[in-house]
Design a protein around this motif. Structure first.
Motif, short mmCIF file in Angstrom:
data_model
loop_
_atom_site.label_atom_id
_atom_site.label_comp_id
_atom_site.label_asym_id
_atom_site.label_seq_id
_atom_site.Cartn_x
_atom_site.Cartn_y
_atom_site.Cartn_z
N HIS A 219 -86.43 -6.95 -47.14
CA HIS A 219 -86.40 -6.28 -47.98
C HIS A 219 -88.79 -7.40 -48.34
O HIS A 219 -89.53 -6.88 -48.51
CB HIS A 219 -87.45 -5.10 -48.90
N TYR A 220 -88.40 -8.94 -48.74
CA TYR A 220 -89.55 -9.67 -48.54
C TYR A 220 -89.45 -10.19 -47.33
O TYR A 220 -89.31 -10.43 -46.40
CB TYR A 220 -88.94 -10.88 -49.59
N VAL A 221 -91.22 -9.82 -46.96
CA VAL A 221 -91.82 -10.26 -45.42
C VAL A 221 -92.14 -11.03 -45.30
O VAL A 221 -92.14 -12.10 -44.61
CB VAL A 221 -93.39 -9.66 -45.84
N ASP A 333 -94.06 -12.42 -59.20
CA ASP A 333 -93.06 -11.48 -58.46
C ASP A 333 -92.42 -12.22 -57.08
O ASP A 333 -92.33 -12.30 -55.59
CB ASP A 333 -93.55 -10.22 -57.69
N PHE A 334 -91.84 -13.53 -57.39
CA PHE A 334 -91.87 -14.31 -56.52
C PHE A 334 -90.30 -14.05 -54.95
O PHE A 334 -89.85 -13.92 -56.14
CB PHE A 334 -91.44 -16.11 -56.78
N LYS A 336 -89.81 -11.40 -54.05
CA LYS A 336 -89.64 -9.85 -54.76
C LYS A 336 -90.71 -8.98 -54.06
O LYS A 336 -90.12 -7.97 -53.23
CB LYS A 336 -89.64 -9.93 -55.87
N SER A 337 -91.44 -9.23 -54.49
CA SER A 337 -92.73 -8.00 -53.72
C SER A 337 -93.94 -8.92 -52.89
O SER A 337 -93.39 -9.58 -51.92
CB SER A 337 -93.30 -7.27 -54.64
N THR A 338 -94.72 -8.50 -52.66
CA THR A 338 -95.78 -8.34 -51.11
C THR A 338 -97.21 -9.62 -51.79
O THR A 338 -98.05 -9.73 -51.40
CB THR A 338 -96.32 -7.42 -50.72
N SER A 339 -96.83 -9.85 -52.94
CA SER A 339 -98.80 -10.73 -53.76
C SER A 339 -98.93 -11.97 -52.67
O SER A 339 -99.98 -12.62 -53.48
CB SER A 339 -97.87 -11.11 -55.28
N GLY A 340 -97.91 -13.44 -52.27
CA GLY A 340 -98.22 -14.18 -51.55
C GLY A 340 -99.05 -13.79 -50.48
O GLY A 340 -99.46 -14.66 -49.35
N PHE A 341 -99.20 -12.56 -49.45
CA PHE A 341 -99.98 -12.35 -48.23
C PHE A 341 -100.64 -10.98 -49.07
O PHE A 341 -100.62 -10.13 -49.96
CB PHE A 341 -98.31 -11.45 -47.66
N VAL A 397 -94.38 -4.05 -58.62
CA VAL A 397 -95.31 -4.55 -59.30
C VAL A 397 -96.28 -4.37 -59.63
O VAL A 397 -97.14 -4.19 -60.53
CB VAL A 397 -95.97 -5.54 -58.11
N MET A 398 -96.83 -2.59 -58.80
CA MET A 398 -98.00 -2.17 -59.73
C MET A 398 -97.52 -0.87 -59.33
O MET A 398 -96.90 0.17 -58.93
CB MET A 398 -98.91 -1.69 -58.23
N GLY A 399 -98.48 -0.10 -60.44
CA GLY A 399 -97.34 1.64 -60.78
C GLY A 399 -98.69 2.09 -61.17
O GLY A 399 -100.11 1.80 -62.10
N ASP A 400 -98.91 3.55 -60.76
CA ASP A 400 -99.92 3.98 -61.66
C ASP A 400 -99.73 5.01 -63.18
O ASP A 400 -98.61 5.32 -63.36
CB ASP A 400 -99.38 5.68 -60.65
N VAL A 401 -100.39 5.26 -63.76
CA VAL A 401 -100.32 5.74 -65.46
C VAL A 401 -100.73 6.99 -65.13
O VAL A 401 -101.78 6.72 -65.60
CB VAL A 401 -100.58 4.09 -65.99
N VAL A 402 -99.49 7.70 -66.29
CA VAL A 402 -100.34 9.52 -66.66
C VAL A 402 -100.46 8.64 -68.57
O VAL A 402 -98.81 8.93 -68.72
CB VAL A 402 -99.78 10.45 -66.50
N THR A 403 -101.47 8.40 -68.93
CA THR A 403 -101.65 8.44 -70.46
C THR A 403 -101.10 10.08 -71.07
O THR A 403 -102.92 10.82 -70.97
CB THR A 403 -102.36 7.79 -71.03
N VAL A 404 -100.92 10.24 -71.81
CA VAL A 404 -100.82 11.46 -72.85
C VAL A 404 -100.66 11.07 -74.38
O VAL A 404 -99.95 10.87 -74.39
CB VAL A 404 -99.99 12.87 -72.40
N ASP A 405 -101.92 11.97 -74.91
CA ASP A 405 -102.46 11.22 -76.38
C ASP A 405 -103.12 13.03 -76.97
O ASP A 405 -104.08 12.95 -76.35
CB ASP A 405 -103.08 10.19 -76.15
#
Length: 516
Positions: A219-221, A333-334, A336-341, A397-405
């Motif tokens: 899964h590494y392109v 993320d060598f 492992k993911s897609t930051s090279g593309f 590598v990227m995530g969406d974040v929900v902060t509850v305070d």
């Protein structure tokens, strides 16, 4: 010529960052050695076919969903600036990328200076000084290197200086007619080269010390893609070609022409083997060129000195104010993911823009408010994981974040998980981080082997054992991980079934908040 931001390189990453800075009215300029944008694509790949997919017909009208299978477009609010308008081919011609990048630069108003070859970079108390080949000095408070890996990586093999190189060899297959050819390197450039010679060369060997890794399995392109692996058939079906698992230890020109090559097999009792070839081509990859930096501001390098070492903010670990964009950020993320593309680093560039905006322009990470109820939080996460292209491309590598305070909750999109872990968004009582991830042993499973047991589709109870891409939601309290929830994998990548996905997620959120 002083600027707040100076970007070196007008390839996809440099243009993406410059367009975002220009949109926000920042003072920035781009220096490009070539005569126009995307100079790299006027030469590479050498056989002129991109391996970044361009799926025009998707069945979706949502532009965010369409970006999941559009690996070439840069991020823009202009629907005209999509690469899918430039070619209908699934694997486009490289010249189409050159045209696209030129149009993108013109349409976004990027202030680029072409024909400017940077020869020296230094740093003092006022920032960076960049000297070009014309003797001009450009100054900036912050410097972003978006040059890509512009220098050929030459392994320390005795005699390698005598061979042809991927960046310069004659690609006309007829020039190899009836010859014995060795290709050094088992990446896409090596197999792309070997595949192009099959109809003319008498014998082709592809050699490298490590086993071939296939992208459809890892899964590494950046691993060997199916579009370049026809050569494997010619080896396994006995057509006089071969893939050699071994390290080349010596290349010696023969007096009458050609080469004597000494190879040490990686997994054979035979050990050393001498072979003879008419031609040898080195397809051994590329590296970052740090030679333009003065000693006092030369960034630390890692991974065999091929990449600059970076923090989670894409900043040099040793030179403050020096940032990196584009394929250079794959150091984080060598393989492992897609930051090279492009389809990966376009989101990394947008994250870098947001990091710079927060640091230097008092602009916090974009967010939207939502009710702090488990149902609302769960619904927001489900909606995003079902359409986000950033989470899809930048898996883990990227995530969406929900902060509850207290009694408020806010949703922040496309945050690098390492940047979050380093405190980039500050502290909070509760945070839910949603990513898309493969299972930990996904590359050890043959996806085409029906005899291998796997978790059933929509199996919520055993979702944590899934190997295919699926959403993962983690809960952090005061920065410490307290619980992890996996959403069941689904053939159609739909994670919105009420009983399988939505309700279990809402219960997870409720239990995490109740645990407070």
């Amino acid at each position: 010529m002083a600027h707040d931001y100076l970007i070196i390189g007008a390839g996809p990453a440099g243009l993406q960052l410059a367009a975002l800075l220009e949109r926000d009215g920042r003072d920035c300029a781009v220096l490009e050695r070539g005569s126009g944008p995307g100079e790299f694509f006027t030469r590479y790949p050498r056989h002129r076919t991109l391996i970044s997919i361009n799926k025009v017909h998707t069945g979706h009208s949502d532009p965010e969903r369409r970006l999941r299978v559009d690996w070439n477009s840069l991020l823009s609010d202009d629907p005209e600036l999509l690469f899918t308008r430039y070619s209908p081919r699934y694997f486009p011609h490289a010249d189409d990328m050159v045209r696209y990048l030129a149009d993108f630069a013109a349409a976004t108003g990027v202030r680029a200076h072409y024909g400017v070859d940077v020869t020296r970079i230094s740093r003092d108390d006022d920032g960076f000084a960049v000297v070009d080949d014309g003797g001009r000095t450009w100054r900036a408070s912050r410097l972003v290197m978006a040059t890509g890996v512009s220098r050929l990586h030459v392994p320390p093999i005795p005699g390698i200086e005598h061979v042809e190189r991927y960046d310069a060899f004659d690609t006309d297959p007829e020039s190899f007619t009836d010859q014995r050819v060795l290709v050094i390197g088992k990446g896409n450039s090596g197999f792309e080269t070997a595949d192009s010679l099959v109809e003319h060369a008498a014998v082709i060997h592809v050699a490298g010390p490590h086993s071939v890794k296939l992208a459809w399995r890892t899964h590494y392109v950046g691993h060997l893609r199916a579009v370049n692996n026809n050569f494997l058939d010619t080896y396994q079906l006995k057509s006089e070609n071969a893939v050699l698992d071994g390290a080349v230890e010596l290349i010696e020109p023969r007096p009458g022409g050609g080469f004597r090559v000494v190879l040490r097999y990686a997994r054979s009792a035979e050990g050393l083997r001498e072979l003879e070839y008419d031609r040898v081509i080195a397809c051994t990859g590329f590296r970052f060129d740090a030679s333009v930096f003065d000693e006092g501001c030369r960034p630390a390098l890692v991974i065999d000195d091929r990449f600059p070492e970076q923090t989670s903010a894409f900043e040099s670990t040793t030179v403050p104010g020096l940032h990196f964009a584009g394929t250079l950020t794959q150091q984080r993320d060598f393989k492992k993911s897609t930051s090279g593309f492009i389809h990966g680093f376009r989101y990394g560039v947008r994250a870098l823009h947001r990091i710079l905006s927060a640091r230097h322009h008092d602009t916090p990470w974009p967010s939207t408010g939502l009710p702090p109820s488990p149902e609302a939080i769960g619904e927001a996460i489900v909606a995003r994981v079902n359409r986000s292209s950033a989470l899809w491309q930048q898996f883990a590598v990227m995530g969406d974040v929900v902060t509850v305070d207290g009694g408020t909750a806010r949703y922040q999109e496309e945050v690098p998980v390492a940047y979050l872990a380093d405190g980039g968004l500050g502290s909070a009582e509760h945070r839910f981080v949603a990513t898309l991830e493969y299972g930990p042993d996904h590359d050890a499973v043959d996806p085409f082997d029906a005899s291998v047991p796997r978790v059933a589709e929509n199996d919520a109870e055993n979702a944590h054992e899934a190997s295919y891409l699926h959403p993962v939601v983690r809960h952090y309290r005061d920065g410490a991980l307290t619980a992890t929830h996996h959403l069941a994998e689904n053939l159609e990548n739909r994670w919105d079934l009420p009983e399988v996905h939505q309700r279990p997620l809402a219960m997870f959120v409720k239990e995490c908040l109740a645990g407070a």
